[in-house]
Design an enzyme around this catalytic site. Structure first.
Site, PDB file in Angstrom:
ATOM      1  N   HIS A 126      -4.760   2.009   7.318  1.00 45.32           N
ATOM      2  CA  HIS A 126      -3.373   2.457   7.456  1.00 45.32           C
ATOM      3  C   HIS A 126      -3.081   3.577   6.456  1.00 45.32           C
ATOM      4  CE1 HIS A 126       1.082   1.553   8.007  1.00 45.32           C
ATOM      5  NE2 HIS A 126       1.087   2.211   6.871  1.00 45.32           N
ATOM      6  N   GLU A 127      -3.470   3.377   5.197  1.00 46.83           N
ATOM      7  CA  GLU A 127      -3.180   4.365   4.152  1.00 46.83           C
ATOM      8  C   GLU A 127      -4.021   5.633   4.337  1.00 46.83           C
ATOM      9  OE1 GLU A 127      -0.516   3.919   2.622  1.00 46.83           O
ATOM     10  OE2 GLU A 127      -0.318   1.767   2.950  1.00 46.83           O
ATOM     11  N   GLN A 182       2.972   9.891   1.234  1.00 47.39           N
ATOM     12  CA  GLN A 182       4.254   9.237   1.483  1.00 47.39           C
ATOM     13  C   GLN A 182       5.291   9.566   0.410  1.00 47.39           C
ATOM     14  OE1 GLN A 182       2.221   5.230   2.225  1.00 47.39           O
ATOM     15  NE2 GLN A 182       4.165   5.042   3.312  1.00 47.39           N
ATOM     16  N   HIS A 200      -2.397   7.871   6.701  1.00 44.89           N
ATOM     17  CA  HIS A 200      -1.350   8.689   6.072  1.00 44.89           C
ATOM     18  C   HIS A 200      -1.940   9.963   5.475  1.00 44.89           C
ATOM     19  CE1 HIS A 200       2.389   6.475   6.340  1.00 44.89           C
ATOM     20  NE2 HIS A 200       1.803   5.361   5.932  1.00 44.89           N
ATOM     21  N   CYS A 254       5.570  -0.337   7.384  1.00 48.43           N
ATOM     22  CA  CYS A 254       5.284   0.849   6.581  1.00 48.43           C
ATOM     23  C   CYS A 254       6.521   1.210   5.767  1.00 48.43           C
ATOM     24  CB  CYS A 254       4.898   2.003   7.511  1.00 48.43           C
ATOM     25  SG  CYS A 254       4.500   3.527   6.657  1.00 48.43           S
ATOM     26  N   LEU A 255       6.311   1.553   4.512  1.00 46.34           N
ATOM     27  CA  LEU A 255       7.428   1.971   3.671  1.00 46.34           C
ATOM     28  C   LEU A 255       8.076   3.252   4.192  1.00 46.34           C
ATOM     29  CD1 LEU A 255       5.956   1.217   0.123  1.00 46.34           C
ATOM     30  CD2 LEU A 255       7.575  -0.163   1.457  1.00 46.34           C
ATOM     31  N   GLY A 311       0.832  -1.185   0.000  1.00 45.46           N
ATOM     32  CA  GLY A 311       0.000   0.000   0.000  1.00 45.46           C
ATOM     33  C   GLY A 311       0.869   1.238   0.000  1.00 45.46           C
TER      34      GLY A 311
END
Length: 172
Positions: free
Chosen positions: A136-137, A51, A140, A94-95, A46
């Protein structure tokens, strides 16, 4: 297509709240393509536009198990409603917080309403990993990270370690 830079915690740009996408046009579609290329290259499932320092309410997800069978999902201006608030505990990574994984509890089942890649309205019920990923996204897009669900001590340890890594990379 091109790879985009993924911002890493504690970069303050990750705390910005994304703005709605007013028009799904060629530029947004190119951003989507670039985001998918970036996410796949980083082995993610994702990615939110914030991000990659694009302050738009746009996120992509692909939780398919097999690379040969991708299932790319696009959510533009997503809104969620909790259907089942029963906590679902899942280990998240997470990235933007590379190398760290922690258990987080989120609602088990949600309804997401958004626009798809073509700008058409979509509605989808999600549970399990997909529900976790969507929540989660969307966090962000609201300037929130999964580390915000952790204790202050754990969050501070992760922040300190990543800051140290960033300094080492910068001086190398």
């Amino acid at each position: 297509m091109s790879l985009l830079e993924i911002l890493e915690f504690p970069d303050p740009r990750l705390r910005k709240k994304a703005l709605p996408v007013n028009k799904v046009d060629a530029a947004i579609k190119q951003t989507i393509d670039n985001m998918f290329e970036t996410m796949y290259s980083a082995s993610g499932i994702g990615l939110a536009a914030t991000q990659v320092n694009i302050q738009k309410r746009l996120l992509i997800i692909d939780i398919a198990d097999e690379e040969e069978d991708p299932n790319p999902l696009v959510f533009i201006n997503p809104e969620i409603t909790v259907i089942d608030p029963e906590p679902y505990r899942h280990e998240e990574g997470c990235l933007s917080v590379p190398g760290y994984y922690e258990f987080v509890e989120r609602p088990t089942k949600v309804l997401v309403k958004a626009l798809n890649r073509e700008g058409d309205p979509i509605e989808m019920e999600a549970e399990g990993l997909l529900a976790v990923c969507i929540q989660h996204e969307i966090d962000h897009l609201n300037g929130k990270l999964f580390v915000d669900y952790l204790s202050v001590l754990k969050r501070q340890r992760i922040k300190s370690k990543l800051e140290k890594e960033h300094k080492q990379k910068a001086s190398a």
